[in-house]
Design an enzyme around this catalytic site. Sequence first.
Site, PDB file in Angstrom:
ATOM      1  N   GLU A 119      75.096  43.240   5.874  1.00 25.67           N
ATOM      2  CA  GLU A 119      76.121  43.326   6.931  1.00 25.67           C
ATOM      3  C   GLU A 119      77.450  43.302   6.509  1.00 25.67           C
ATOM      4  O   GLU A 119      78.334  42.657   7.160  1.00 25.67           O
ATOM      5  CB  GLU A 119      75.863  42.341   8.111  1.00 25.67           C
ATOM      6  N   ASN A 155      71.771  45.826   2.676  1.00 21.75           N
ATOM      7  CA  ASN A 155      71.041  45.652   4.043  1.00 21.75           C
ATOM      8  C   ASN A 155      71.856  45.568   5.183  1.00 21.75           C
ATOM      9  O   ASN A 155      73.061  44.852   5.148  1.00 21.75           O
ATOM     10  CB  ASN A 155      70.167  44.429   3.894  1.00 21.75           C
ATOM     11  N   HIS A 179      66.519  46.686  14.344  1.00 15.49           N
ATOM     12  CA  HIS A 179      66.538  46.031  15.696  1.00 15.49           C
ATOM     13  C   HIS A 179      66.869  46.728  16.659  1.00 15.49           C
ATOM     14  O   HIS A 179      68.069  47.356  17.029  1.00 15.49           O
ATOM     15  CB  HIS A 179      67.610  44.836  15.480  1.00 15.49           C
ATOM     16  N   GLU A 201      63.923  44.855   8.978  1.00 19.69           N
ATOM     17  CA  GLU A 201      63.804  43.560   9.900  1.00 19.69           C
ATOM     18  C   GLU A 201      63.387  44.107  11.341  1.00 19.69           C
ATOM     19  O   GLU A 201      64.110  43.875  12.261  1.00 19.69           O
ATOM     20  CB  GLU A 201      65.333  42.819  10.217  1.00 19.69           C
ATOM     21  N   ASP A 255      62.193  45.087  14.939  1.00 21.04           N
ATOM     22  CA  ASP A 255      61.579  44.582  16.152  1.00 21.04           C
ATOM     23  C   ASP A 255      62.042  45.626  17.188  1.00 21.04           C
ATOM     24  O   ASP A 255      63.052  46.198  16.991  1.00 21.04           O
ATOM     25  CB  ASP A 255      62.052  43.081  16.741  1.00 21.04           C
TER      26      ASP A 255
HETATM   27  O1  9MR Z   1      66.409  35.520  13.025  1.00 19.20           O
HETATM   28  C1  9MR Z   1      67.497  34.711  12.320  1.00 19.20           C
HETATM   29  C2  9MR Z   1      67.740  33.843  13.378  1.00 19.20           C
HETATM   30  O2  9MR Z   1      67.013  32.829  13.321  1.00 19.20           O
HETATM   31  C3  9MR Z   1      69.159  33.115  12.992  1.00 19.20           C
HETATM   32  O3  9MR Z   1      69.636  32.181  14.221  1.00 19.20           O
HETATM   33  C4  9MR Z   1      70.331  34.263  13.006  1.00 19.20           C
HETATM   34  C5  9MR Z   1      71.625  33.646  12.578  1.00 19.20           C
HETATM   35  O4  9MR Z   1      72.620  34.735  12.675  1.00 19.20           O
HETATM   36  O5  9MR Z   1      69.676  35.198  12.142  1.00 19.20           O
HETATM   37  C6  9MR Z   1      68.662  35.813  12.406  1.00 19.20           C
HETATM   38  O6  9MR Z   1      68.198  36.815  11.370  1.00 19.20           O
HETATM   39  C7  9MR Z   1      69.352  37.979  11.282  1.00 19.20           C
HETATM   40  C8  9MR Z   1      69.104  38.259   9.961  1.00 19.20           C
HETATM   41  O7  9MR Z   1      69.247  37.118   8.840  1.00 19.20           O
HETATM   42  C9  9MR Z   1      70.241  39.498   9.515  1.00 19.20           C
HETATM   43  N1  9MR Z   1      70.131  40.463  10.325  1.00 19.20           N
HETATM   44  C10 9MR Z   1      70.064  39.939  11.818  1.00 19.20           C
HETATM   45  C11 9MR Z   1      68.993  38.858  11.997  1.00 19.20           C
HETATM   46  C12 9MR Z   1      68.903  38.771  13.715  1.00 19.20           C
HETATM   47  O8  9MR Z   1      70.033  38.226  14.072  1.00 19.20           O
END
Ligand code: 9MR
Length: 357
Positions: free
Chosen positions: A157, A200, A237, A266, A268
């Site tokens: 990101e 990513n 997402h 990722e 969903d």
């Molecule tokens: O699923 C993850 C969640 O448990 C955490 O709190 C969050 C912190 O920002 O990150 C989530 O995973 C993220 C991933 O690491 C990067 N892309 C977006 C995902 C969803 O927010």
Amino acid sequence: MLFEFKPKWLLLSTWLISSAVMANVTPLALKSIADFPIGVAVPVDPWPNSLLRSKQRQALVEKHFSSLTAENGMKMAYLQPRPGEFEFTHADALVNYAKSHGLVVHGHALVWHTQAAPWMDEYQGPAYRFTEMLDSHVRNVATHFAGKLKSWDVVNEAFTDDSPSDYRPTIWFNNIGPGYIERAFRLAREADPNVELYYNDYNISGAVPAKLDRVLAMLDDFLARGVPIDGLGFQVHIDTESPSLEAIRDAFSRAAKRGIKVRISELDIAVNQSEQYDALSPAVAELQAKRYQQVIQAYLDTVPPKLRGGITVWGLTDGDSWIPGFKQRQDWPLLFDDNFADKPALVGMANGLESQP
Ligand code: 9MR
């Protein structure tokens, strides 16, 4: 991975018969209908829903998946909670579990601005110290896991969604400059010569075309200059309405044309984006299943077999999903419900996989 071709009628009829006889038993094994990694993101210890503490989660993982990603446990904050002190116990436990069950592990993520360690965020001092921090983290972590992972998200990101999309002003960008991305890829390759290295990001599968333009421009530049990078991870997402399928296809296809690997990293699919539902009705569950099928088909249609880095769903059960907490609403974005039972989305994903040429 064993590629077992099963005609769709057989998959569906097996599912119908078995679900009539035995609730909660999943006859479809996703991994058996794909010849590339089928993954899921899972919490490690000490998260309460850690895979390693839950036999029910383990049963689903072992049945359906061939790849694991730590949902949080391999991020900077958890692997280096204090300066120079690395904490690998929980991540190692996941890697060992994966190895003993024949699964590969995708590392997520060597460099990110969210879930950097608080001591990194709070550091007050000369900018060059951030280069040292980045170098030390990437070197130590990539060296620790060298030879044990299939792939890494090296940088996560790094671009904003604004138009025109540009570098996100993170602690890494602000203190090191845009060169931190290339630096991280070079360090990761030095530490682990065989692991696949991915960039990513989210909203690049159709939602914000200008962002994908910037990511691809960076990729083209890296490829032209020999900066080590193997692929692009599309987080995906999304929800049942947007982006359009055409936009998703176009995005995958633009990346694949570079000849690099493409992962859905990722996945969903939210259904309650307008907060109109109190429960997941059968009709909406079917709509979601169809969307899963279409997204997987789009991936298979546009990414040739040798470039398929795999597909990972971002969590096992709806209750595990990050979406309700993050977006402050109910939702049911994943393949299994809170009782670990299959949802139609699972059949949708299986049917999508089964369409592979
Ligand atoms: O699923 C993850 C969640 O448990 C955490 O709190 C969050 C912190 O920002 O990150 C989530 O995973 C993220 C991933 O690491 C990067 N892309 C977006 C995902 C969803 O927010």
